[in-house]
Each structure stands twice: as C-alpha cells, then as structure tokens.
Write a protein that holds these residues in place. Structure first.
Motif, mmCIF file in Angstrom:
data_model
loop_
_atom_site.group_PDB
_atom_site.id
_atom_site.type_symbol
_atom_site.label_atom_id
_atom_site.label_comp_id
_atom_site.label_asym_id
_atom_site.label_seq_id
_atom_site.Cartn_x
_atom_site.Cartn_y
_atom_site.Cartn_z
ATOM 1 N N UNK A 58 0.847 -1.210 0.000
ATOM 2 C CA UNK A 58 0.000 0.000 0.000
ATOM 3 C C UNK A 58 0.874 1.249 0.000
ATOM 4 N N UNK A 59 1.913 1.244 0.841
ATOM 5 C CA UNK A 59 2.829 2.397 0.904
ATOM 6 C C UNK A 59 3.553 2.564 -0.426
ATOM 7 N N UNK A 60 3.943 1.462 -1.033
ATOM 8 C CA UNK A 60 4.626 1.499 -2.334
ATOM 9 C C UNK A 60 3.753 2.206 -3.369
ATOM 10 N N UNK A 61 2.502 1.789 -3.480
ATOM 11 C CA UNK A 61 1.593 2.386 -4.453
ATOM 12 C C UNK A 61 1.295 3.842 -4.108
ATOM 13 N N UNK A 62 1.090 4.125 -2.828
ATOM 14 C CA UNK A 62 0.824 5.504 -2.421
ATOM 15 C C UNK A 62 2.000 6.407 -2.787
ATOM 16 N N UNK A 63 3.218 5.912 -2.604
ATOM 17 C CA UNK A 63 4.388 6.691 -2.983
ATOM 18 C C UNK A 63 4.405 6.991 -4.470
ATOM 19 N N UNK A 64 4.083 5.987 -5.292
ATOM 20 C CA UNK A 64 4.081 6.185 -6.742
ATOM 21 C C UNK A 64 3.007 7.187 -7.164
ATOM 22 N N UNK A 65 1.809 7.054 -6.608
ATOM 23 C CA UNK A 65 0.724 7.976 -6.971
ATOM 24 C C UNK A 65 1.030 9.395 -6.504
ATOM 25 N N UNK A 66 1.730 9.510 -5.373
ATOM 26 C CA UNK A 66 2.130 10.832 -4.882
ATOM 27 C C UNK A 66 3.074 11.506 -5.854
ATOM 28 N N UNK A 67 3.979 10.724 -6.441
ATOM 29 C CA UNK A 67 4.900 11.272 -7.442
ATOM 30 C C UNK A 67 4.109 11.924 -8.572
ATOM 31 N N UNK A 68 3.129 11.200 -9.101
ATOM 32 C CA UNK A 68 2.327 11.712 -10.218
ATOM 33 C C UNK A 68 1.590 12.983 -9.833
ATOM 34 N N UNK A 69 0.863 12.959 -8.722
ATOM 35 C CA UNK A 69 0.018 14.098 -8.353
ATOM 36 C C UNK A 69 0.843 15.318 -7.947
ATOM 37 N N UNK A 70 1.836 15.123 -7.094
ATOM 38 C CA UNK A 70 2.620 16.252 -6.593
ATOM 39 C C UNK A 70 3.436 16.900 -7.701
ATOM 40 N N UNK A 71 4.041 16.098 -8.570
ATOM 41 C CA UNK A 71 4.835 16.667 -9.661
ATOM 42 C C UNK A 71 3.953 17.432 -10.639
ATOM 43 N N UNK A 72 2.775 16.904 -10.921
ATOM 44 C CA UNK A 72 1.842 17.586 -11.824
ATOM 45 C C UNK A 72 1.403 18.925 -11.257
#
Length: 304
Positions: free
Chosen positions: A140-154
């Motif tokens: 769950x943390x792994x996926x949350x980290x990846x999705x955070x990359x997408x949203x925060x960078x955008x």
C-alpha cells in the motif's frame, strides 16, 4: 462598473514565471512528464506480470546488467530505467525549485513530496524483486508513494506555469480534489482486498463483479460502491464545469478513459487476463488520475 477578467492576470503571472525562471520551469515540466511515465510503466509492468522478469537489482541478471530480448524483460527493465531517471529529475527539480522566491510556495514544496514518494517506491520495489514480494501494508505504501509522485509533480508544474497563484477552495476545486482523493483510496483498496496473485492488486478500477480469489466480500462491495460514487461525481463535475474552456476538454478525456477502463475491465473479466488488454486497463486508470489532478489544479489555482 467594469471588472478585469481573471484570465488577464493569470496570463501575465504565467508569462512572468516562464520568463524569469525558465530552467526551473523546464525541470518541473520534465519531473511531471517522467512522474506520469513512471507510474504508467510501473502499472503496466505489474499488469503484464513482468515484475519478476529480472531477478536481480539494479541489473536484470547476475553478471548481466541489461535485459534479454524478451518482452517481459524489456518491460521490467524499461520501467527501472524510467524510474531511475525520474528520481534524478525529481531531485534536481526539487533543489532548483526550493531556491525560488517564497511566493512559489507550491512549486517549492510539492517536488519534495514527489522525491519522498519516489524513494519509498524505489526501496520497496527493490524489496519486491529480491524477496519475491512484500507484505500488504508495505505494498500500500509502495503504491501511495508512486501515486504521490504523479500528483505532486503535476501540481507543482501547474503552479509554476501559472505564476504561483494561491490554492483556492472553490466548489469545483473541492469536488475535483474529492474525486482525486477517492481515486487514490480506490487503488489502495485494490491492494487491501486482493488475494494472492489476483489482478485486483494492480492499478485499475473494479471489474464490477465479485472475485472469488479476493478477500472479504464486503470490502469488494465497498470498493465497487466507491467506484460508482466516483463516476457519478465525475459526471457532476463535468456538468458544472462545462462552460469552462480550460476544464471541459480534460473532463471529456477523463470520461472517455473511464469508458475505456470499463470496457477493458469487462473484457478481462469475461475472457481472462490478457497481457496487452491488462496493460491498457492499467494505463487508462493512471491517466484518469492525471486528468483529475490537472482539473484539481486548474480549478483551484485559477479560482474557478
């Protein structure tokens, strides 16, 4: 009494941001693009069963750094190369953006969230490869980290591009942010509810039926109910934002991706998991999250 349109001020601030800090703006743009590529290729990697194609890390095989001429090897190793490039770009963008004037608050801070998310995903991804998997909470943390990359960078790039306006909580921005958060929860629940080896664990929407291989029925039903609520909310947001030329095309794209996601989900449920249909299913889900991130940013940063 006449009033100036907000677009004029927005364009002026955007031009100033681009003119005064072009290198930082370019780095943030690259970070956003590579952040999306990392999440999409990562989800495709999982959906196609390529995650264990390369048994070592960071190279693909013992004594052989690159992949063999086999599709799963290429998908897995290609994702690693993109993810590694993304990490360096994110770090460079975060360092450069942190030196911006204080009015660029979002552009200065959000890239560091992306950096943390990328580090978590890299560390946990390495554990997956070397240990043959990780416990569910870490997944769950792994996926949350990846999705955070997408949203925060955008959102960091959008803030810089628009000249660092403040985030404004309007009715539309609240609805868009709520949809974005709900989609993240939907994907995280997929990991929680999935059984061993289940396709439900990859980034994607429910297939609108109970899966015997997965966990508690009530959690599966809850996830489907959440997905239905998100679709209704997307339709409502589209209706309320239809008059906005900066939002309408993105919402149309998102609804089209939702239709693709539904059709591919039914194909996979009926015909079984095909590698390329599964890749399309997961890629569409990632791009939907990108679309709602853009809509959240535009409605909040432009005060719509």
């Amino acid at each position: 009494m006449s009033t100036a349109t907000p677009t004029i001020g927005l364009d002026e601030r955007s031009a100033a941001g681009a003119r005064d800090f072009p290198a930082v703006r370019l780095l943030l743009k690259l970070a956003a693009v590579f952040g999306v590529l990392t999440v999409v290729t990562g989800s495709v990697n999982s959906a196609t069963g390529s995650g264990f194609a390369c048994p070592t890390w960071p190279g693909c095989y013992p004594g052989h750094f690159g992949p063999e001429a086999e599709v799963h090897d290429i998908i897995e190793f290609g994702h690693r190369l993109i993810a590694a490039s993304t990490g360096f770009i994110l770090l460079g963008a975060a360092i450069a953006a942190f030196r911006l004037p204080r009015r660029f608050t979002m552009a200065r801070v959000l890239p560091w969230f992306s950096v943390v998310g990328a580090i978590l995903s890299a560390v946990l991804g390495r554990m997956v490869v070397l240990n043959g998997g990780i416990p569910m909470p870490l997944a769950v943390i792994d996926l949350l980290g990846a999705l955070t990359v997408l949203m925060a960078a955008t959102l960091a790039y959008m803030s810089m591009h628009r000249g660092a306006p403040r985030w404004q909580w309007t009715p539309l921005s609240r609805l868009a942010a709520g949809i974005m958060a709900s989609i993240v929860v939907l994907h995280l629940l997929g990991i929680v509810v999935s059984g061993k080896g289940s396709f439900t664990a990859v980034v994607g929407w429910p297939m609108w039926r109970l899966v015997s291989q997965d966990g508690a029925i009530w959690l599966q039903v809850l996830r489907m109910a959440l997905a239905a609520g998100i679709v209704v909310s997307m339709a409502l947001l589209t209706r309320r934002s239809w008059h906005l030329p900066t939002v309408r095309p993105v919402m149309i794209t998102m609804l089209a991706l939702c239709a693709v996601e539904f059709v591919l989900g039914q194909v996979l449920a009926v015909e079984g998991v095909d590698m390329w249909w599964a890749a399309g299913h997961c890629a569409a889900a990632c791009l939907m999250l990108l679309c709602i991130s853009v809509v959240s940013g535009r409605t909040a940063l432009d005060g719509l």
